[in-house]
Design a protein around this motif. Sequence first.
Motif, PDB file in Angstrom:
ATOM      1  N   GLU A  84       0.831  -1.193   0.000  1.00 25.96           N
ATOM      2  CA  GLU A  84       0.000   0.000   0.000  1.00 25.96           C
ATOM      3  C   GLU A  84       0.878   1.262   0.000  1.00 25.96           C
ATOM      4  N   PHE A  85       0.343   2.346  -0.572  1.00 26.51           N
ATOM      5  CA  PHE A  85       1.069   3.622  -0.653  1.00 26.51           C
ATOM      6  C   PHE A  85       1.635   4.048   0.693  1.00 26.51           C
ATOM      7  N   ASP A 152      -3.659   1.524  -3.422  1.00 26.70           N
ATOM      8  CA  ASP A 152      -4.331   2.245  -2.343  1.00 26.70           C
ATOM      9  C   ASP A 152      -4.765   1.275  -1.252  1.00 26.70           C
ATOM     10  N   ASN A 153      -5.202   0.091  -1.657  1.00 26.59           N
ATOM     11  CA  ASN A 153      -5.708  -0.910  -0.726  1.00 26.59           C
ATOM     12  C   ASN A 153      -5.364  -2.294  -1.278  1.00 26.59           C
ATOM     13  N   ARG A 177      -4.767  -1.573   5.230  1.00 24.22           N
ATOM     14  CA  ARG A 177      -5.958  -0.736   5.399  1.00 24.22           C
ATOM     15  C   ARG A 177      -7.182  -1.641   5.411  1.00 24.22           C
TER      16      ARG A 177
END
Length: 183
Positions: A84-85, A152-153, A177
């Motif tokens: 993830e970022f 992102d996820n 996340r």
Amino acid sequence: MRPRAGEVLHFSEDPTIARFVPHVAPTSVEAEAYVWAVGFDRAPDYWFPRQCPRAMAWVVEETSDQDRERIVGAGCGVRVHAVEFGWLEAIRTAKLFAYRLPAGPFRPIAAPGSAPHAMVATEAVEPLGPPDPVGDLFALHAEAGIQLRVLDNLWPFWDEVVRSTLGFSGIRLRNARPQPAAT
């Protein structure tokens, strides 16, 4: 960073370990105390900070051409790791070390019906020497030809991977996340 013949590796952010003693990890599903290590094929699973959640997939003999192209990507090699970022800075700045351990005391361990995912020893093991700094984790992936995807996820990717014909592993996913709400 891979083990040489006759070795297994243990990756750690602690460069001061003089002896590895069997223990039951707090997150382990195994009740027996082990020293954990990895062989050549699974070493890339640990080219991350310890707590970094990662979803990994690779081509195996049973992998369909459709799954390879859909998940790994056409012409993109045989392995993909996703993070993830929010973990990029930790990956960039991590100081990771590889301990070379003698392979003799270790045996493969696997979940029932699965391929081995690690090597374990039931006796204390001393490293063959001081730990090797692993260095730049992004460069390590690039040199090994392993895609490193930043998402992102992780969950949508992970859901596709576990339904595929690819080999896969998810580590520290509890640190990812939350799963996005279904739409």
